[in-house]
Design a protein around this motif. Structure first.
Motif, short mmCIF file in Angstrom:
data_model
loop_
_atom_site.label_atom_id
_atom_site.label_comp_id
_atom_site.label_asym_id
_atom_site.label_seq_id
_atom_site.Cartn_x
_atom_site.Cartn_y
_atom_site.Cartn_z
N LEU A 181 -1.88 12.14 10.37
CA LEU A 181 -1.19 11.14 9.55
C LEU A 181 -2.03 9.87 9.58
O LEU A 181 -2.22 9.26 10.63
N ALA A 182 -2.55 9.48 8.43
CA ALA A 182 -3.39 8.29 8.31
C ALA A 182 -2.60 7.19 7.61
O ALA A 182 -1.95 7.43 6.59
N VAL A 183 -2.67 5.99 8.17
CA VAL A 183 -1.95 4.84 7.62
C VAL A 183 -2.95 3.71 7.40
O VAL A 183 -3.72 3.37 8.29
N VAL A 184 -2.90 3.11 6.22
CA VAL A 184 -3.82 2.04 5.85
C VAL A 184 -3.06 0.72 5.79
O VAL A 184 -1.96 0.65 5.24
N MET A 185 -3.65 -0.31 6.36
CA MET A 185 -3.02 -1.63 6.37
C MET A 185 -3.00 -2.24 4.97
O MET A 185 -3.90 -2.00 4.16
N GLY A 186 -2.01 -3.07 4.72
CA GLY A 186 -1.87 -3.70 3.41
C GLY A 186 -2.97 -4.68 3.07
O GLY A 186 -3.17 -5.00 1.90
N ASN A 187 -3.70 -5.17 4.07
CA ASN A 187 -4.80 -6.10 3.84
C ASN A 187 -6.14 -5.39 3.68
O ASN A 187 -7.18 -6.03 3.62
N THR A 236 1.02 0.64 4.93
CA THR A 236 1.95 -0.23 5.65
C THR A 236 1.66 -1.67 5.26
O THR A 236 0.81 -1.94 4.40
N ALA A 237 2.37 -2.61 5.86
CA ALA A 237 2.19 -4.02 5.54
C ALA A 237 0.87 -4.53 6.12
O ALA A 237 0.15 -3.82 6.83
N SER A 238 0.56 -5.78 5.86
CA SER A 238 -0.70 -6.37 6.30
C SER A 238 -0.66 -6.76 7.77
O SER A 238 0.39 -6.69 8.43
N ASN A 239 -1.81 -7.19 8.29
CA ASN A 239 -1.88 -7.67 9.67
C ASN A 239 -0.90 -8.82 9.90
O ASN A 239 -0.25 -8.90 10.95
#
Length: 245
Positions: free
Chosen positions: A207-213, A226-229
């Motif tokens: 499961l790979a999740v990428v930050m919103g930033n 997902t959301a940003s830092n």
């Protein structure tokens, strides 16, 4: 309680990551320097993949006009972790880097003379456009088949880190090796990333999740988002995909 293990996977040096790992109230493993070093929180080396010194010399020779931006990083305790020729702040990886890392710095006349042992990597830092040019140059260089080139970009700051590591060395390979050693299947692995040096790790994870930033291209790669830092993106991802699962 759920049998999960947390691994801090970073492009930073272990010395930089260690105080962050110490803030967790549980044992933690650190994969540092984009997969080149794997250490326990107390500094015990589990394994490492260093750049052969002859390849480091070849990289410096191939860098041409970009060579003045090069640093060498070594797996050492204190002075000599970071070896530089030029202490001009314009060639530092980030503002104030040389000042903050004075205890770890060693200045030499020629970087080649410091290669009496294998380094972790050759590091280049600078604006985005010229470092992209260097990236392409190194991928066409005679030594290209013996190295890995990892790029971390911050376009909003016009800043790039280019890490030159041993062939096949990256976050994904190191995480895969660690997961196998600990008895975790790929499908049981969750990875969260926000830059190009995370790509192999995200490709490996079940499961790979990428930050919103993250860079727009990474956000559009089909991985969970997902959301940003600044918006507690990591905490939100863990809550959604781990704690609430």
């Amino acid at each position: 309680e759920r049998g999960a293990e947390i691994v801090l996977v970073t492009g930073r040096r272990f010395t930089f990551a260690r105080p962050i790992a110490a803030q967790f109230s549980l044992p933690l493993t650190v994969i540092a320097s984009n997969g080149a070093l794997v250490k326990s929180e107390d500094g015990r080396t589990l394994w490492r993949q260093l750049l052969p010194r002859e390849q480091a010399r070849a990289v410096l020779a191939a860098a041409g006009p970009f060579r003045e931006r090069a640093l060498l990083l070594f797996d050492r305790e204190a002075a000599g972790q970071i070896v530089v020729e030029n202490l001009d702040p314009r060639h530092a990886p980030v503002d104030g880097y040389f000042e903050r890392n004075r205890a770890y710095l060693l200045q030499v006349e020629r970087l080649e003379d410091a290669l009496t042992e294998d380094p972790i990597q050759v590091l280049f830092a600078g604006p985005v456009a010229p470092l992209r040019e260097l990236d392409e140059l190194l991928r066409r260089a005679p030594c290209a088949g013996a190295i890995s080139v990892t790029r971390t970009e911050y376009p909003q700051r016009d800043f790039t880190l280019l890490d030159v590591l041993d062939r096949g060395c990256n976050k994904g390979r190191a995480l895969a090796r660690y997961a196998a050693a600990r008895g975790f299947a790929r499908e049981e692995t969750l990875a969260i990333g926000d830059n190009w040096n995370d790509r192999e790790m995200l490709e490996f994870a079940g499961l790979a999740v990428v930050m919103g930033n993250s860079d727009a291209e990474l956000r559009q790669a089909g991985w969970a988002l997902t959301a940003s830092n600044d918006e507690d993106g990591v905490a939100l991802a863990l809550e959604k995909f781990l704690l609430s699962a």
